[in-house]
Design a protein around this motif. Structure first.
Motif, PDB file in Angstrom:
ATOM      1  N   VAL A 194      -3.172  25.060 -25.071  1.00 28.16           N
ATOM      2  CA  VAL A 194      -4.351  24.241 -24.718  1.00 28.16           C
ATOM      3  C   VAL A 194      -4.651  24.450 -23.237  1.00 28.16           C
ATOM      4  N   ASP A 195      -5.857  24.925 -22.943  1.00 30.03           N
ATOM      5  CA  ASP A 195      -6.247  25.128 -21.542  1.00 30.03           C
ATOM      6  C   ASP A 195      -6.487  23.792 -20.869  1.00 30.03           C
ATOM      7  N   THR A 196      -5.988  23.671 -19.654  1.00 33.50           N
ATOM      8  CA  THR A 196      -6.119  22.392 -18.944  1.00 33.50           C
ATOM      9  C   THR A 196      -6.433  22.625 -17.471  1.00 33.50           C
ATOM     10  N   ARG A 197      -6.928  21.589 -16.833  1.00 39.62           N
ATOM     11  CA  ARG A 197      -7.002  21.535 -15.378  1.00 39.62           C
ATOM     12  C   ARG A 197      -6.564  20.142 -14.966  1.00 39.62           C
ATOM     13  N   VAL A 198      -5.809  20.080 -13.866  1.00 39.58           N
ATOM     14  CA  VAL A 198      -5.473  18.773 -13.297  1.00 39.58           C
ATOM     15  C   VAL A 198      -6.378  18.551 -12.094  1.00 39.58           C
ATOM     16  N   GLN A 199      -6.997  17.383 -12.031  1.00 36.19           N
ATOM     17  CA  GLN A 199      -7.771  16.996 -10.849  1.00 36.19           C
ATOM     18  C   GLN A 199      -7.169  15.704 -10.300  1.00 36.19           C
ATOM     19  N   SER A 200      -6.827  15.742  -9.015  1.00 38.55           N
ATOM     20  CA  SER A 200      -6.167  14.582  -8.426  1.00 38.55           C
ATOM     21  C   SER A 200      -7.065  13.865  -7.429  1.00 38.55           C
ATOM     22  N   ALA A 201      -6.996  12.531  -7.464  1.00 39.54           N
ATOM     23  CA  ALA A 201      -7.765  11.717  -6.508  1.00 39.54           C
ATOM     24  C   ALA A 201      -7.106  11.729  -5.126  1.00 39.54           C
ATOM     25  N   ILE A 202      -5.853  12.216  -5.047  1.00 43.00           N
ATOM     26  CA  ILE A 202      -5.229  12.480  -3.742  1.00 43.00           C
ATOM     27  C   ILE A 202      -5.144  13.988  -3.632  1.00 43.00           C
ATOM     28  N   GLN A 203      -5.794  14.538  -2.626  1.00 43.00           N
ATOM     29  CA  GLN A 203      -5.899  15.989  -2.558  1.00 43.00           C
ATOM     30  C   GLN A 203      -4.529  16.644  -2.378  1.00 43.00           C
ATOM     31  N   MET A 204      -4.287  17.657  -3.178  1.00 43.20           N
ATOM     32  CA  MET A 204      -2.995  18.349  -3.157  1.00 43.20           C
ATOM     33  C   MET A 204      -3.261  19.798  -3.548  1.00 43.20           C
ATOM     34  N   ASP A 205      -3.902  20.518  -2.626  1.00 47.39           N
ATOM     35  CA  ASP A 205      -4.499  21.810  -2.956  1.00 47.39           C
ATOM     36  C   ASP A 205      -3.552  22.835  -3.571  1.00 47.39           C
ATOM     37  N   ILE A 212      -7.104  16.678 -16.886  1.00 47.49           N
ATOM     38  CA  ILE A 212      -6.148  15.594 -16.641  1.00 47.49           C
ATOM     39  C   ILE A 212      -6.442  15.028 -15.253  1.00 47.49           C
ATOM     40  N   PHE A 213      -6.821  13.770 -15.204  1.00 52.49           N
ATOM     41  CA  PHE A 213      -7.133  13.136 -13.925  1.00 52.49           C
ATOM     42  C   PHE A 213      -5.891  12.400 -13.417  1.00 52.49           C
ATOM     43  N   ALA A 214      -5.433  12.780 -12.223  1.00 51.99           N
ATOM     44  CA  ALA A 214      -4.208  12.194 -11.673  1.00 51.99           C
ATOM     45  C   ALA A 214      -4.529  11.318 -10.466  1.00 51.99           C
ATOM     46  N   ALA A 215      -3.556  10.510 -10.074  1.00 50.90           N
ATOM     47  CA  ALA A 215      -3.611   9.630  -8.886  1.00 50.90           C
ATOM     48  C   ALA A 215      -4.617   8.489  -9.015  1.00 50.90           C
ATOM     49  N   GLY A 216      -4.913   8.097 -10.230  1.00 51.88           N
ATOM     50  CA  GLY A 216      -5.761   6.928 -10.465  1.00 51.88           C
ATOM     51  C   GLY A 216      -7.090   7.021  -9.748  1.00 51.88           C
ATOM     52  N   VAL A 217      -7.470   5.960  -9.039  1.00 53.76           N
ATOM     53  CA  VAL A 217      -8.722   5.998  -8.281  1.00 53.76           C
ATOM     54  C   VAL A 217      -8.478   6.526  -6.867  1.00 53.76           C
ATOM     55  N   GLY A 218      -7.217   6.758  -6.527  1.00 52.15           N
ATOM     56  CA  GLY A 218      -6.884   7.306  -5.204  1.00 52.15           C
ATOM     57  C   GLY A 218      -6.716   6.248  -4.134  1.00 52.15           C
ATOM     58  N   SER A 219      -6.730   4.979  -4.518  1.00 56.47           N
ATOM     59  CA  SER A 219      -6.578   3.891  -3.542  1.00 56.47           C
ATOM     60  C   SER A 219      -5.500   2.926  -4.002  1.00 56.47           C
ATOM     61  N   PRO A 220      -4.764   2.362  -3.021  1.00 60.58           N
ATOM     62  CA  PRO A 220      -3.768   1.347  -3.397  1.00 60.58           C
ATOM     63  C   PRO A 220      -4.447   0.089  -3.933  1.00 60.58           C
ATOM     64  N   TYR A 221      -3.663  -0.791  -4.507  1.00 60.14           N
ATOM     65  CA  TYR A 221      -4.136  -2.047  -5.111  1.00 60.14           C
ATOM     66  C   TYR A 221      -4.929  -1.806  -6.390  1.00 60.14           C
ATOM     67  N   PHE A 222      -4.873  -0.592  -6.922  1.00 58.13           N
ATOM     68  CA  PHE A 222      -5.482  -0.320  -8.225  1.00 58.13           C
ATOM     69  C   PHE A 222      -4.391   0.214  -9.137  1.00 58.13           C
ATOM     70  N   THR A 223      -4.755   0.424 -10.398  1.00 55.29           N
ATOM     71  CA  THR A 223      -3.800   1.005 -11.338  1.00 55.29           C
ATOM     72  C   THR A 223      -4.482   2.170 -12.042  1.00 55.29           C
ATOM     73  N   ALA A 265       0.837  -1.200   0.000  1.00 53.79           N
ATOM     74  CA  ALA A 265       0.000   0.000   0.000  1.00 53.79           C
ATOM     75  C   ALA A 265       0.878   1.259   0.000  1.00 53.79           C
ATOM     76  N   GLN A 266       1.938   1.228   0.805  1.00 57.06           N
ATOM     77  CA  GLN A 266       2.846   2.376   0.864  1.00 57.06           C
ATOM     78  C   GLN A 266       3.462   2.633  -0.518  1.00 57.06           C
ATOM     79  N   ALA A 267       3.894   1.549  -1.164  1.00 61.70           N
ATOM     80  CA  ALA A 267       4.495   1.663  -2.497  1.00 61.70           C
ATOM     81  C   ALA A 267       3.474   2.178  -3.507  1.00 61.70           C
ATOM     82  N   ASP A 268       2.227   1.725  -3.381  1.00 66.46           N
ATOM     83  CA  ASP A 268       1.185   2.182  -4.300  1.00 66.46           C
ATOM     84  C   ASP A 268       0.931   3.684  -4.145  1.00 66.46           C
TER      85      ASP A 268
END
Ligand code: UDP
Length: 240
Positions: free
Chosen positions: A97-108, A130-141, A71-74
């Motif tokens: 190109v206008d963009t926004r990044v939205q992360s599943a791990i909050q990083m204000d 751009i959606f970052a940090a996947g689903v925000g949970s370990p054991y996923f990709t 989990a730590q590594a994920d």
């Protein structure tokens, strides 16, 4: 099989496509080239959600194989995807190109959190999200993250840009006689364990009827060609 027309797409790029020939990390020229691909698709009128992996920097499984807590590594892997998302944001904005990044791990301080209705508004305003940090949970990709965002953003299809031009019946880099599928069903991908995306991502796309288009991102202009129904790719759908 003729490819259906799409309007809103989710583009999934693995982290490895950002490292170019370096073997590790982020190669600015390669990121700039990927940004051009996205811009061309945007200029052709497509609405684009983007998910980028982190395998060019850190993969949880690799850390776990060396004795780290999985989990730590994920979580480290998820942070890697945020770095890639920021690199891509920078490259896209440098070409207008206008963009926004939205992360599943909050990083204000660096990006927005994932808020679906806000992402929808960004898309309406012509921005690439751009959606970052996947689903925000370990054991996923990030494949699962891509399938999840494609579903919640109601994308017409998930485009997976890889280093090969579709799905083959064997690894084309190892087996010279390997043949490419033009189209496939989700069930065949899962039952034959074909390497398209993670099984959980494939199942999510199947259950929500989101076609997956696998194509090569290594050739210039290929995303726009494949979006126009040209070029080589494999499309995975619910049809048999
Ligand atoms: N990761 C995770 N949960 C997620 C998305 C990613 O734990 O929802 C971690 C996982 O360790 C993964 C790493 O982030 O190995 C990088 O993502 P991925 O392997 O999907 O990147 P890609 O292969 O697409 O470059």
């Amino acid at each position: 099989m003729t490819r259906p027309g799409f309007k809103r797409i989710l583009l999934k790029l693995s982290g490895e496509v950002l490292m170019g020939d370096q073997g590790f990390g982020i190669q600015p020229e390669t990121v700039a080239r990927m940004a051009q691909e996205v811009k061309a698709a945007k200029d052709a009128g497509f609405e684009i959600c983007l998910v980028i992996g982190g395998g060019n920097i850190f993969r949880g499984m690799a850390g776990a194989a060396k004795g780290m807590d999985r989990a730590q590594a994920d979580y480290m892997g998820m942070l890697a995807t945020i770095m890639n998302a920021l690199a891509m944001q920078n490259a896209l904005e440098q070409i207008g190109v206008d963009t926004r990044v939205q992360s599943a791990i909050q990083m204000d301080q660096v990006c927005e959190p994932v808020i679906r209705r806000r992402a929808e508004r960004h898309i309406e305003k012509g921005r690439v999200v751009i959606f970052a940090a996947g689903v925000g949970s370990p054991y996923f990709t990030t494949d699962s993250g891509a399938a999840l965002r494609a579903a919640e953003m109601k994308c017409d299809a998930l485009f997976k840009g890889t280093s090969v031009d579709g799905v083959y019946d064997a690894d084309p880099k190892l087996v010279p006689t390997a043949t490419r599928y033009e189209s496939l069903s989700f069930d065949t991908v899962l039952s034959d364990n074909l390497k398209v995306m993670d099984a959980s991502a494939v199942a999510l796309c199947r259950d929500n009827n989101i076609p997956i288009v696998v194509f090569s991102i290594r050739e210039d202009g290929n995303l726009a060609r494949v979006l126009a129904g040209e070029g080589t790719a494999t499309i995975v759908t619910n049809k048999n």
